[in-house]
Motif scaffolding. Structure first.
Motif: not given
Length: 905
Positions: A286-293, A846-847, A875-881
């Protein structure tokens, strides 16, 4: 363009259709009430609205009609069509004549509104506000939320608005309704009631047009950050407040406009040792904030190391970081050995910069640059050697940031990258070469000037010898002979100028111009005639010039002939004959060298000419000395300019950063000063340390010319004084230096005088001092903990510029509070102006950083893989976090209200 993760959607929260009884109110109401659904939809498309909440007065009648029409328009590809998401909703008149918006997911239909009105006990006419619900405000809010909708008090600051219709305990009760996230506020200047302030509420303030006529469509709207427009995403955006919502009256341009933004679109790795081996590994940003987890060993950091290759960020690294990258940047010799490359590895980074789509591909240590043309095709560009400076993307790890505090002079390189340092260096090199050339010319001239004394002495001797002849009684004859000889030489010299000119003219060529219809195909007649006219004029002029040159050659011959026959030659020959007779008589009288006078005359003339030439050279030397002086002044000014620009860059960079301060100590790098000075005097080691730089037993400088510069309040003046002492040392005058050092300097002056010239150009490098700020007091950065130093350096790097910044695990060595107070707060602010990519294990980032794009990496089957990516609404992104990041769901439920609330609902 396509965005990865969240983007901003233009959302009108409050709209009316012809179903509302007061739609189109005015003299043309009947006409407007008859408008077709397609016309209504086109009004919003024309205003480039992305999402619209259909909120008629106590009715959902048009919701399904509009949805069906929208599908037809999409299928028919109607002109002017653009995608529009319809959020079913209603403006309910609740008990107390308060207007309340209810908004539902786009998947819902009008039956949801009918059910809501029924359960709320609305007792009036559908489409009108002629009555209200028997259920209270709080009850209706609960019903809306129980039906998975959003309750938003409408236009709270005007008639039928909550803040106008209610006060005191009634207002307090309404404001205590469960689950309120937002309210529609019409005027940002409106003074909210004291009760609202006392309750410390911070409902997100959204804007909507409340349009009842076509001309009012999207007159007021809200930008909402979502990946896909649905109610879950909307709820998260309202939770985020300022980070998820921008009102139209905030006077901001389209926040999706990234045309002038510099950001990375994607990285694609093929045939890496542990990435892209079977299928390419592509990660989009994304042009803004990206978090790689991802878990430990999932390849998160390797993604960034791969990115260094096409971006040419592989040099100038702190030693620890460089050593780690060397292990990465190789082909493993055998299984289990270091190295993440193969002989066919290709790494491609696509980005947007200055409105252009650019790709950089690395393979076998070669970088290929491509630009996308207007047809959407990639075109290869000429090879460039300045990728690093042209694409100033910052890549930092926690170790890198900490290393910068250990060797702050790396900061100096970063500061110089904010300047046009290459241009400064080019100008310095230009001035340096001019100065050295000028000084070299001075030395050449002085060598010639130094012969003047010998020539004058010889001239005195020659004149004395001539006087002997003249005193013998033949003075008049000798003078006439001397003058006639000098005049004859003068005439021949002047005629020689014509001969020299003719030789020079012979070298010049005059090409003919040929412009005609055969050689200039495609020219129209008028244009051809105009050019032919000028070409003819040119050819005529050059023809006349050639004739004149020919005439000049003829003139030379005539001039020589004429000069040989002028009457004056008779007297010259007479003087010559009388002189010859005198020489003959002197020979008969025993004179050993009767022709000596003529030789003396010639030698005298030669000596006088040489002395005259030297006097001209003396003038040249004066001018050359002045040129050298002015060049030195310009070099000095140029060096000062660099320091001024560095100071300005530091001031702009650090701003009011409360964590760290940068101080520039001009020419304060003591190691560079000693090393560069010893290089100039050709003496490494510690010899002459008392004169150059003497240290005490603890290694602290205490004496010497470098110490004098570094400890001076005015290092520029002290340096100038030191240089003067060094370059003027002689055997007799040591200028305060020890005799061995003075002898060495004097030897250099004599053997290699160019070293003296370079001494004038010696300007020690500056030094960066970093200070931690604690309780408004500055302390040396070495006194801080690893976490404090890293956090302070990170806060500094985020202030640097608007270029993309990539940070690998900034939370290392930081406690949770410092992560929240510093890292998260900084990221939420700086992502507005620049792209940020963070590799992290900490869910705070990320949160609470409200990351627009979360990317989960995994390592399986010997390969790095991207599992999922997107915004928190998925949902899958939240679950990954929750599952991947330290602490899991239980910890997140306790710490992060936004995530746990979304999961519950």
């Amino acid at each position: 363009m396509k965005f990865h993760g969240s983007k901003w959607w233009k959302f009108d929260f409050h709209t009316h259709t012809p179903v509302s009884s007061d739609y189109g109110k005015g003299p043309d109401q009947e006409t407007l009430k008859a408008r077709e659904p397609r016309q209504w939809l086109m009004d919003y498309m024309a205003k480039e609205v992305d999402c619209v909440a259909i909120t008629d007065h106590n009715s959902g009648e048009w919701i399904d009609t509009l949805k069906n029409e929208l599908n037809l328009m999409r299928e028919e590809q109607v002109g002017g069509y653009r995608e529009l998401t319809i959020f079913p909703g209603v403006e309910i008149t609740v008990h107390g004549n308060i207007h309340l918006l209810a908004i539902f997911d786009p998947s819902e239909d009008s039956t949801r509104i009918t059910k809501l009105l029924s359960e709320s006990k609305y007792e009036g006419t559908y489409g009108d506000s002629d009555s209200c619900t028997s259920k209270s405000f709080n009850d209706v809010v609960d019903i809306i939320h129980g039906m998975k909708g959003l309750a938003i008090p409408a236009h709270v600051d005007i008639d039928r608005g909550l803040f106008v219709e209610e006060e005191g305990n009634s207002l307090r009760k309404c404001l205590s309704a469960n689950g309120l996230l937002a309210m529609q506020l019409c005027d940002l200047k409106f003074e909210v009631p004291q009760i609202y302030k006392d309750m410390k509420l911070k409902l997100t303030e959204v804007a909507g047009s409340d349009s009842h006529r076509p001309e009012n469509v999207a007159s007021s709207f809200t930008w909402v950050k979502m990946e896909v427009p649905n109610l879950e995403a909307l709820r998260l955006a309202l939770h985020d407040g300022d980070d998820g919502i921008i009102r139209s009256d905030a006077n901001v341009d389209n926040p999706n406009d990234t045309h002038d933004r510099f950001f990375i679109n994607s990285i694609e790795i093929t045939h890496g040792a542990k990435a892209g081996r079977r299928t390419p590994l592509k990660v989009e940003f994304s042009p803004w904030l990206n978090t790689v987890i991802g878990g430990r060993g999932s390849g998160k950091s390797s993604l960034i190391e791969y990115m260094r290759l096409p971006l040419s960020k592989t040099t100038g690294l702190p030693q620890k970081v460089s050593d780690e990258f060397k292990e990465f940047n190789q082909v493993p010799k055998e299984r289990g050995r270091p190295g993440m490359l193969t002989s066919t590895t290709n790494v491609r980074v696509e980005m947007q910069k200055d409105g252009r789509n650019i790709a950089l591909s690395w393979s076998n240590n070669k970088i290929i640059e491509e630009h996308k043309n207007e047809q959407g095709e990639w075109e290869q560009k000429e090879e460039s050697s300045n990728i690093d400076s042209r694409f100033p993307i910052r890549i930092f790890s926690q170790k890198h940031l900490y290393s910068l505090t250990e060797d702050p002079n790396h900061i100096l390189n970063i500061i110089d990258q904010q300047l046009d340092k290459n241009e400064w260096l080019e100008r310095k090199e230009e001035l340096t070469q001019k100065f050295l050339h000028s000084r070299n010319k001075q030395r050449d001239l002085i060598l010639k000037i130094n012969t003047k004394g010998n020539l004058k002495s010889e001239l005195d001797d020659v004149v004395a010898k001539m006087r002997i002849f003249e005193d013998s009684g033949h003075k008049d004859l000798l003078e006439r002979y001397q003058k006639s000889q000098a005049l004859n030489e003068k005439i021949n010299y002047e005629i020689g100028k014509i001969s020299k000119l003719n030789k020079e003219l012979d070298i010049i060529g005059f090409p003919d111009l040929t412009i005609d219809s055969d050689s200039c195909l495609g020219l129209d007649t008028e244009s051809l005639d105009q050019l032919k006219e000028k070409a003819t004029e040119y050819n005529e002029i050059t023809s006349r010039i050639k004739e004149m040159i020919l005439s000049l050659k003829t003139l030379e011959n005539r001039f020589v002939e004429t000069a040989s026959k002028i009457p004056w030659h008779e007297s010259r020959i007479e003087h010559q004959e009388k002189y010859n007779e005198l020489v003959k008589r002197l020979e008969e009288n025993g004179e050993k060298n009767p022709n000596a006078y003529g030789q003396h005359v010639l030698r005298k003339r030669e000596l006088e000419e040489k002395i005259n030439e030297i006097e001209k050279i003396e003038g040249e030397y004066t001018k050359q000395s002045e040129e050298s002086r002015l060049l030195y002044v310009e070099i000095h000014r140029h060096e000062k300019k660099l320091r001024t620009e560095r100071e300005n860059a530091i001031k702009k960079w650090q701003g009011s950063n409360p964590h760290i301060r940068i101080h520039l100590k001009v020419m304060g790098d003591i190691n560079n000063a000693e090393e560069s000075f010893r290089s100039l005097i050709r003496k490494s080691g510690s010899e002459f340390s008392k004169d150059i730089l003497e240290r005490d037993d603890d290694g602290i400088p205490k004496n010497g010319l470098i110490f004098d510069i570094l400890s001076s309040e005015n290092p520029w003046k002290e340096r100038a004084d030191v240089i003067k002492k060094v370059v003027t040392v002689t055997e007799q005058e040591s200028n305060g230096f020890g005799k061995p050092f003075a002898k060495h300097l004097n030897s250099l002056h004599l053997k290699t005088p160019e070293d003296n010239d370079r001494m004038y150009l010696w300007f020690p490098e500056d030094k960066i001092d970093l200070k931690l700020v604690s309780n408004r007091k500055e302390e040396d950065i070495e006194t801080g903990s690893a976490g404090q130093r890293t956090a302070a350096m990170l806060s500094l790097m985020l202030l640097l510029d608007d270029s993309p910044i990539i940070i690998d695990q900034p939370e290392e060595d930081l406690d949770t509070k410092r992560i929240t107070d510093l890292v998260v707060t900084s990221l939420r602010e700086f992502k507005k102006k620049q792209q940020v990519i963070v590799i992290t294990h900490n869910p705070n980032i990320p949160v609470n950083g409200a990351s627009e794009n979360i990317i989960q990496m995994n390592f399986a089957g010997g390969q790095i893989q991207k599992l999922i990516s997107g915004a928190l609404q998925k949902t899958d992104v939240r679950e990954a976090v929750c599952e991947v990041m330290e602490g899991g769901k239980d910890a997140l439920d306790k710490r992060y209200f936004r995530i746990s609330r979304a999961l519950e609902e």
